[in-house]
Design a protein around this motif. Structure first.
Motif, PDB file in Angstrom:
ATOM      1  N   UNK A  70      -3.017  -6.582  -6.415  1.00  0.00           N
ATOM      2  CA  UNK A  70      -3.264  -7.593  -5.794  1.00  0.00           C
ATOM      3  C   UNK A  70      -2.456  -7.163  -4.318  1.00  0.00           C
ATOM      4  N   UNK A  71      -1.400  -6.642  -4.391  1.00  0.00           N
ATOM      5  CA  UNK A  71      -0.459  -6.203  -3.436  1.00  0.00           C
ATOM      6  C   UNK A  71      -0.741  -4.797  -2.857  1.00  0.00           C
ATOM      7  N   UNK A  72      -2.025  -4.087  -3.544  1.00  0.00           N
ATOM      8  CA  UNK A  72      -2.483  -2.632  -3.182  1.00  0.00           C
ATOM      9  C   UNK A  72      -1.315  -1.622  -3.512  1.00  0.00           C
ATOM     10  N   UNK A  73      -0.369  -1.875  -4.318  1.00  0.00           N
ATOM     11  CA  UNK A  73       0.570  -0.614  -4.887  1.00  0.00           C
ATOM     12  C   UNK A  73      -0.338  -0.040  -5.759  1.00  0.00           C
ATOM     13  N   UNK A  74       0.022   1.295  -5.976  1.00  0.00           N
ATOM     14  CA  UNK A  74      -0.739   2.129  -7.018  1.00  0.00           C
ATOM     15  C   UNK A  74       0.242   1.521  -8.320  1.00  0.00           C
ATOM     16  N   UNK A  75      -0.458   1.628  -9.602  1.00  0.00           N
ATOM     17  CA  UNK A  75       0.139   0.942 -10.656  1.00  0.00           C
ATOM     18  C   UNK A  75      -0.115   2.052 -11.937  1.00  0.00           C
ATOM     19  N   UNK A  76       1.051   2.350 -12.339  1.00  0.00           N
ATOM     20  CA  UNK A  76       0.914   3.356 -13.595  1.00  0.00           C
ATOM     21  C   UNK A  76       1.420   2.231 -14.946  1.00  0.00           C
ATOM     22  N   UNK A  77       0.700   2.446 -15.795  1.00  0.00           N
ATOM     23  CA  UNK A  77       1.095   1.949 -17.136  1.00  0.00           C
ATOM     24  C   UNK A  77       1.565   2.837 -18.236  1.00  0.00           C
ATOM     25  N   UNK A  78       2.700   2.391 -18.514  1.00  0.00           N
ATOM     26  CA  UNK A  78       3.298   3.476 -19.412  1.00  0.00           C
ATOM     27  C   UNK A  78       3.855   2.634 -20.745  1.00  0.00           C
ATOM     28  N   UNK A  79       3.094   2.773 -21.873  1.00  0.00           N
ATOM     29  CA  UNK A  79       3.596   2.151 -22.997  1.00  0.00           C
ATOM     30  C   UNK A  79       4.075   2.876 -24.253  1.00  0.00           C
ATOM     31  N   UNK A  80       4.680   2.433 -25.048  1.00  0.00           N
ATOM     32  CA  UNK A  80       5.379   3.161 -26.469  1.00  0.00           C
ATOM     33  C   UNK A  80       4.468   4.062 -27.007  1.00  0.00           C
ATOM     34  N   UNK A  81       3.435   3.405 -27.411  1.00  0.00           N
ATOM     35  CA  UNK A  81       2.606   4.152 -28.581  1.00  0.00           C
ATOM     36  C   UNK A  81       1.836   5.266 -27.911  1.00  0.00           C
ATOM     37  N   UNK A  82       2.091   6.504 -28.658  1.00  0.00           N
ATOM     38  CA  UNK A  82       1.283   7.568 -28.204  1.00  0.00           C
ATOM     39  C   UNK A  82       2.226   8.386 -27.129  1.00  0.00           C
ATOM     40  N   UNK A  83       3.058   7.647 -26.553  1.00  0.00           N
ATOM     41  CA  UNK A  83       3.962   8.399 -25.290  1.00  0.00           C
ATOM     42  C   UNK A  83       5.004   9.404 -25.979  1.00  0.00           C
ATOM     43  N   UNK A 125       0.889  -1.248   0.003  1.00  0.00           N
ATOM     44  CA  UNK A 125       0.076   0.020   0.244  1.00  0.00           C
ATOM     45  C   UNK A 125       1.000   1.219   0.002  1.00  0.00           C
ATOM     46  N   UNK A 126       0.379   2.084  -0.938  1.00  0.00           N
ATOM     47  CA  UNK A 126       1.451   3.472  -0.947  1.00  0.00           C
ATOM     48  C   UNK A 126       2.467   3.415  -1.783  1.00  0.00           C
ATOM     49  N   UNK A 127       2.900   2.255  -2.307  1.00  0.00           N
ATOM     50  CA  UNK A 127       4.087   2.224  -2.998  1.00  0.00           C
ATOM     51  C   UNK A 127       3.779   2.076  -4.590  1.00  0.00           C
ATOM     52  N   UNK A 128       4.492   2.677  -5.455  1.00  0.00           N
ATOM     53  CA  UNK A 128       4.236   3.011  -7.012  1.00  0.00           C
ATOM     54  C   UNK A 128       4.869   2.009  -7.623  1.00  0.00           C
ATOM     55  N   UNK A 129       4.421   1.427  -8.454  1.00  0.00           N
ATOM     56  CA  UNK A 129       4.979   0.432  -9.809  1.00  0.00           C
ATOM     57  C   UNK A 129       4.419   0.677 -11.001  1.00  0.00           C
ATOM     58  N   UNK A 130       5.555   1.084 -11.591  1.00  0.00           N
ATOM     59  CA  UNK A 130       5.254   1.261 -13.043  1.00  0.00           C
ATOM     60  C   UNK A 130       5.653   0.455 -14.004  1.00  0.00           C
ATOM     61  N   UNK A 131       4.667   0.232 -14.828  1.00  0.00           N
ATOM     62  CA  UNK A 131       4.887  -0.801 -15.899  1.00  0.00           C
ATOM     63  C   UNK A 131       5.324  -0.074 -17.129  1.00  0.00           C
ATOM     64  N   UNK A 132       6.311  -0.192 -17.568  1.00  0.00           N
ATOM     65  CA  UNK A 132       7.100   0.662 -18.493  1.00  0.00           C
ATOM     66  C   UNK A 132       7.353  -0.438 -19.853  1.00  0.00           C
ATOM     67  N   UNK A 133       6.462  -0.292 -20.486  1.00  0.00           N
ATOM     68  CA  UNK A 133       6.428  -1.379 -21.682  1.00  0.00           C
ATOM     69  C   UNK A 133       6.698  -0.895 -22.982  1.00  0.00           C
ATOM     70  N   UNK A 134       7.868  -0.884 -23.376  1.00  0.00           N
ATOM     71  CA  UNK A 134       8.228  -0.279 -24.804  1.00  0.00           C
ATOM     72  C   UNK A 134       8.169  -1.212 -25.860  1.00  0.00           C
TER      73      UNK A 134
END
Lengths: 431, 308
Positions: free
Chosen positions: B66-79, B41-50
């Motif tokens: 499921x571990x209650x982390x904050x998740x950000x998805x970052x993909x190549x397209x449009x970024x 909880x309170x930790x930030x996980x970035x999915x950095x998928x290029x």
């Protein structure tokens, strides 16, 4: 005429004259002078230093015109001077390509304006380096070009190279075609030596046979045509063997090797170090040792830097996207002393012959390479063979992409004399 | 364990066992009605998928959630990457936003290692070029241990395009580390030219190898390799190396069929094989979430004071 200067008490190593002796060297009026000119001249204490003919590089990328963000003629020749070079051959892969006399002349003028080092532009063998149509080599020969190369790639077909070798015979026997020997189909998409490490790192390879195939082809064509081939930056043990045999059979071939191929192996790439990504790639320890042996016995004629500056952001890219190449002008002498001369693998006189006398001859740079005798143009390097230093920025080159980054070296240039002028003194450029 | 997970070589055999044991305890979370624990909880996980990926990205996303982390998805397209921003600048941006962990998928071998030079966050390699895919390797080890009760001494054949497979590298290195016997099988053009340092066997004869296997691990074979002259045709590849029902019959009873997905049915594996009870391809996917939960938990230090 200025009063000139005299290096006192230095060890003069002059392979062209077969000299290795402690003596004074007097420079006056742009020339080496006799002892009578020492009177009133500025005295420079050279005790403990080595005085040798200025170094000559057969393989420099100055990048101008076109890629001035990587290097300019001014910054590249400054790096050359700091490294002890008094003449360099500037490769043709500029934008526009040096495939005509106008670009050749433009590079010469930029070099003259900088005034730090003699620049011999290399002409392209094919128009635009496209590997399709011969460039107008006759016009470039008239403009003073002696070495031609499509460096970066070999001339793609045997037929085209054969015609190029035949064609340049019209311009006398001294014109040389310099080849980057790697078979394009075998190295396509590859970024390092193919071997144990490339397999584990998941990096597509550039196998040794890619070089050996082109070396064998080029030697066959040089033999058949009687033309002169110069093989750039050899990297494989079997290439050395092919050249050794061809020379014994009288084929007109010369070869060069870089300080980085004499120092590193593919194992050094285990952290995907982009500064060690070079073409042809760093190979196995056996290959490196064969290069050292070939240099020592004269199979490999010259040491050349393949000085290839790139912008920081270009080399910081992903390993497979980073451009190949390392800078080398400022570290070549220190690297050769550290890796080969100090450990007793190569006599100092042979090292200086390969760094100066022989490349000057191949390049037709008659004012360079010695002998250091009265009346000769004063192009000299003076260095402290024991000065310990660590390779790190700032560099005179715009490039920071050095394979030797962070490496301790022993041996550093203190003075460079170019056309009788001290362009480097106390290790620093004077202009 | 190291600060990052870049390669199977970063892990000792003890680390692997600890990860698999931790995954075991997380496996149960996925069976609950409320599939969530507060460990991160309170930790930030970035999915950095290029590089395009569906299953791995979703698996990591579910694991982090499921571990209650904050998740950000970052993909190549449009970024920003599509606009030409460099890997380094993008990494520094993620760093400035306070990412605690960066899960990176990239087409360039070695890019996760590069990332560690620029960011303080924990870096997890979710597949880099043709180098490694260590979380896939670990979930495969987990699945083998779960189904066969051990890893040590297992005889595993890895069949197909080993040359271009990051899965094959991570799995081979992991299996050898844990004491299994590995045989790489495929056309010689698709076996790396020098695997002498891997501690594995190489065979070009699938029918000779299958009777000795506890696990037949089938790799994806891209049709594009045919164009690049690695083999003459998909038809011939399938004839020589494709895992058919007849070939599965050569395996010992109880031997497993595994595949990292996505499958090319009819090329490296026949449809009726993929659907056999002994093929555990869907279990691999399910286990992937638990293994990735374990890795995030262990790397981010979620074990301190809180439990699953």
């Amino acid at each position: 005429m200025s009063m000139g200067f005299v290096f006192e008490g230095g060890r003069v190593v002059d392979p062209a004259a077969g000299v290795d002796d402690v003596r004074d060297v007097v420079v006056a009026g742009g020339l080496i002078a006799g002892p009578e000119a020492a009177e009133g001249a500025e005295r420079i204490d050279a005790r403990g230093l080595v005085i040798a003919p200025g170094l000559v590089d057969l393989h420099t990328h100055l990048r101008e015109p076109g890629d001035e963000h990587k290097e300019t003629v001014a910054t590249g020749t400054r790096a050359a001077a700091v490294g002890g070079y008094t003449a360099v051959a500037a490769m043709a892969n500029t934008q526009p390509v040096a495939d005509n006399a106008a670009v050749i002349q433009a590079v010469r003028e930029l070099a003259a304006a900088a005034g730090l080092c003699e620049v011999h532009p290399v002409g392209a063998i094919t128009k635009g380096l496209q590997g399709e149509q011969l460039a107008e080599m006759g016009e470039m020969v008239e403009a003073g070009v002696r070495v031609f190369s499509d460096d970066g790639h070999p001339v793609p077909t045997a037929r085209l190279l054969r015609n190029a070798l035949l064609y340049v015979k019209a311009f006398g026997g001294e014109v040389v075609l310099a080849e980057h020997a790697e078979d394009a189909s075998l190295v396509e998409g590859g970024h390092m030596h193919e071997g144990v490490l490339s397999a584990a790192l998941g990096v597509a390879g550039r196998p040794a046979e890619a070089e050996e195939i082109v070396v064998a082809r080029d030697l066959a064509l040089a033999r058949a045509t009687g033309g002169r081939i110069h093989l750039c930056h050899l990297s494989s043990a079997r290439s050395v063997e092919l050249v050794r045999r061809a020379k014994s059979e009288g084929v007109r071939v010369t070869a060069e090797v870089t300080p980085h191929h004499l120092t590193f192996t593919d194992e050094d790439l285990h952290t995907y170090e982009a500064n060690l990504k070079v073409n042809p790639p760093l190979r196995s320890a056996e290959d490196r040792d064969a290069l050292r042996a070939g240099l020592a016995d004269g199979t490999i004629d010259a040491i050349a830097t393949d000085h290839a500056p790139h912008a920081i952001e270009e080399k910081e890219a992903e390993f497979d996207r980073a451009p190949p190449g390392t800078i080398g002008l400022e570290t070549a002498l220190g690297a050769i002393l550290t890796e080969l001369v100090h450990p007793g693998r190569l006599p100092l006189s042979r090292a200086l012959e390969a760094l100066s006398t022989v490349p000057a001859r191949i390049l037709g740079a008659g004012d360079h390479g010695g002998p250091i005798e009265p009346g000769r143009p004063a192009n000299l390097v003076v260095f402290d063979p024991d000065h310990a230093w660590v390779v790190e920025p700032p560099f005179a080159s715009k490039g920071r992409n050095t394979a030797f980054l962070g490496r301790p070296l022993r041996g550093r240039v203190t003075h460079t004399v170019f056309r009788g002028a001290l362009v480097v003194a106390e290790g620093k450029p004077t202009r | 364990m190291n600060e990052h997970l870049l390669s199977m070589h970063d892990l000792s055999a003890t680390d692997v066992t600890r990860i698999l044991d931790t995954a075991e305890s997380f496996r149960e979370v996925g069976t609950r009605v409320i599939k969530k624990v507060p460990a991160l909880r309170g930790r930030t996980v970035v999915n950095f998928f290029l590089e395009n990926s569906t299953r791995t990205r979703i698996s990591f996303e579910l694991a982090a959630k499921r571990l209650s982390a904050d998740v950000i998805n970052f993909s190549a397209g449009g970024s920003s990457v599509a606009k030409g921003e460099s890997l380094k600048d993008t990494a520094l941006t993620l760093q400035a936003m306070g990412a605690d962990a960066i899960v990176i998928r990239h087409s360039s071998s070695g890019s996760p290692l590069q990332l560690t030079r620029w960011v303080d966050a924990h870096v997890l390699n979710a597949g880099d070029g043709t180098h490694e895919h260590p979380t896939q390797g670990l979930l495969d080890l987990y699945t083998m241990r779960e189904k066969l009760g051990r890893i040590e001494g297992l005889r595993v054949g890895i069949v197909g395009d080993v040359l271009h497979s990051r899965v094959a590298r991570s799995l081979s290195f992991g299996l050898v580390k844990m004491g299994a016997e590995v045989t790489l099988v495929g056309p010689p053009t698709l076996i790396p030219p020098d695997v002498s340092a891997w501690g594995v066997q190489v065979s070009y004869d699938i029918d000779g190898v299958l009777p000795k296997l506890d696990v037949c691990y089938v790799l994806r074979v891209q049709r594009e390799r045919q164009r690049l002259e690695y083999f003459p045709s998909v038809r011939e590849y399938a004839r020589l190396f494709g895992i058919t029902r007849d070939r599965v019959a050569l395996m010992p009873e109880g031997g497993l069929i595994m595949h990292p997905g996505p499958m090319n049915r009819g090329v490296e594996i026949d449809s009726d094989v993929a659907d056999l009870p002994r093929s555990v391809i869907e279990e691999q996917v399910t286990n992937g979430i638990a293994v990735r939960m374990a890795l995030l938990f262990l790397l981010l230090g979620g074990g301190k004071g809180e439990t699953a």
